[in-house]
Design a protein around this motif. Structure first.
Motif, short mmCIF file in Angstrom:
data_model
loop_
_atom_site.label_atom_id
_atom_site.label_comp_id
_atom_site.label_asym_id
_atom_site.label_seq_id
_atom_site.Cartn_x
_atom_site.Cartn_y
_atom_site.Cartn_z
N ALA A 10 19.40 41.66 35.68
CA ALA A 10 19.73 42.28 36.94
C ALA A 10 20.75 41.78 37.92
O ALA A 10 21.62 42.26 38.56
N GLU A 11 20.74 40.39 37.71
CA GLU A 11 21.75 39.62 38.62
C GLU A 11 23.02 39.68 37.77
O GLU A 11 24.21 39.98 38.41
N GLU A 12 23.17 39.58 36.63
CA GLU A 12 24.30 39.74 35.76
C GLU A 12 24.92 41.19 36.19
O GLU A 12 26.18 41.49 36.14
N ALA A 13 24.32 42.22 36.15
CA ALA A 13 24.45 43.67 36.23
C ALA A 13 25.34 43.81 37.76
O ALA A 13 26.21 44.50 38.21
N GLY A 18 29.78 44.19 41.33
CA GLY A 18 30.51 43.70 42.30
C GLY A 18 32.12 43.39 41.72
O GLY A 18 32.91 43.72 42.51
N ALA A 19 32.20 42.89 40.65
CA ALA A 19 33.62 42.66 40.18
C ALA A 19 34.01 44.05 39.90
O ALA A 19 35.44 44.22 40.07
N VAL A 20 33.46 45.09 39.35
CA VAL A 20 34.06 46.58 39.15
C VAL A 20 34.46 47.03 40.55
O VAL A 20 35.62 47.56 40.70
N ALA A 21 33.84 46.73 41.59
CA ALA A 21 33.94 47.43 43.05
C ALA A 21 35.44 46.94 43.62
O ALA A 21 36.20 47.33 43.86
N ALA A 23 37.59 45.36 41.59
CA ALA A 23 38.78 45.82 40.62
C ALA A 23 39.30 47.03 41.26
O ALA A 23 40.45 47.43 41.21
N GLU A 24 38.09 47.95 41.59
CA GLU A 24 38.44 49.27 42.11
C GLU A 24 39.31 49.10 43.48
O GLU A 24 40.32 49.94 43.90
N GLU A 25 38.84 48.44 44.31
CA GLU A 25 39.35 48.08 45.54
C GLU A 25 40.74 47.58 45.53
O GLU A 25 41.70 48.13 46.27
N GLU A 26 41.13 46.46 44.65
CA GLU A 26 42.26 45.90 44.25
C GLU A 26 43.41 46.91 43.80
O GLU A 26 44.30 47.09 44.05
N ALA A 27 42.88 48.02 42.72
CA ALA A 27 43.54 49.17 42.26
C ALA A 27 43.98 49.99 43.39
O ALA A 27 44.95 50.57 43.30
N ALA A 28 42.82 50.29 44.23
CA ALA A 28 43.36 51.30 45.30
C ALA A 28 44.42 50.59 46.41
O ALA A 28 45.57 51.39 46.81
N GLN A 29 44.18 49.30 46.28
CA GLN A 29 45.55 48.71 47.23
C GLN A 29 46.68 48.54 46.53
O GLN A 29 47.79 48.71 47.05
#
Length: 132
Positions: A10-13, A18-21, A23-29
């Protein structure tokens, strides 16, 4: 909850989410930065097009001025030719006038000489008449 088949805790998931979020934030920027850059490129392109149009208008105006100067030069050359023609005519008239003045002076001298000869003859005939 982790998927049983993935073997992920669960911690890894949660870290993966968090990493995906992130990455999505960085992609939006990055999309925002790309949009801003595209707008700047468009603005600069429009400014360059306006500057090019202005330069073309200036070049056309200069070409018109050059053409006008060329026409003025041709007109001046024509006037110069006319002036030279008039000057030649004037010189010829002056020479003719000087020739006429010389001819007149020669005629006056000849007349004076003839008058003097006539006077001498008249004086000589007058003296003969007095003697007779």
């Amino acid at each position: 909850l982790p998927l049983p088949s993935s073997g992920m805790t669960a911690e890894e998931a949660e870290q993966l989410r968090g990493a995906v979020a992130a990455a999505e934030e960085e992609a939006a920027q990055l999309r925002t930065r790309l949009s801003v850059a595209e707008e700047e490129v468009l603005r600069q392109t429009e400014a360059c097009a306006a500057q090019a149009a202005c330069q073309e208008a200036q070049a056309a105006a200069q070409a018109g001025e050059i053409a006008a100067l060329g026409a003025k030069g041709a007109e001046l050359a024509s006037v110069r030719e006319e002036l030279e023609s008039v000057q030649h005519k004037l010189c010829a008239a002056v020479k003719k006038g000087k020739g006429i003045e010389r001819d007149k002076a020669a005629v006056v001298l000849e007349r004076d000489a003839l008058l003097q000869q006539l006077q001498l003859r008249l004086d000589g005939e007058g003296q003969r008449a007095d003697a007779v």
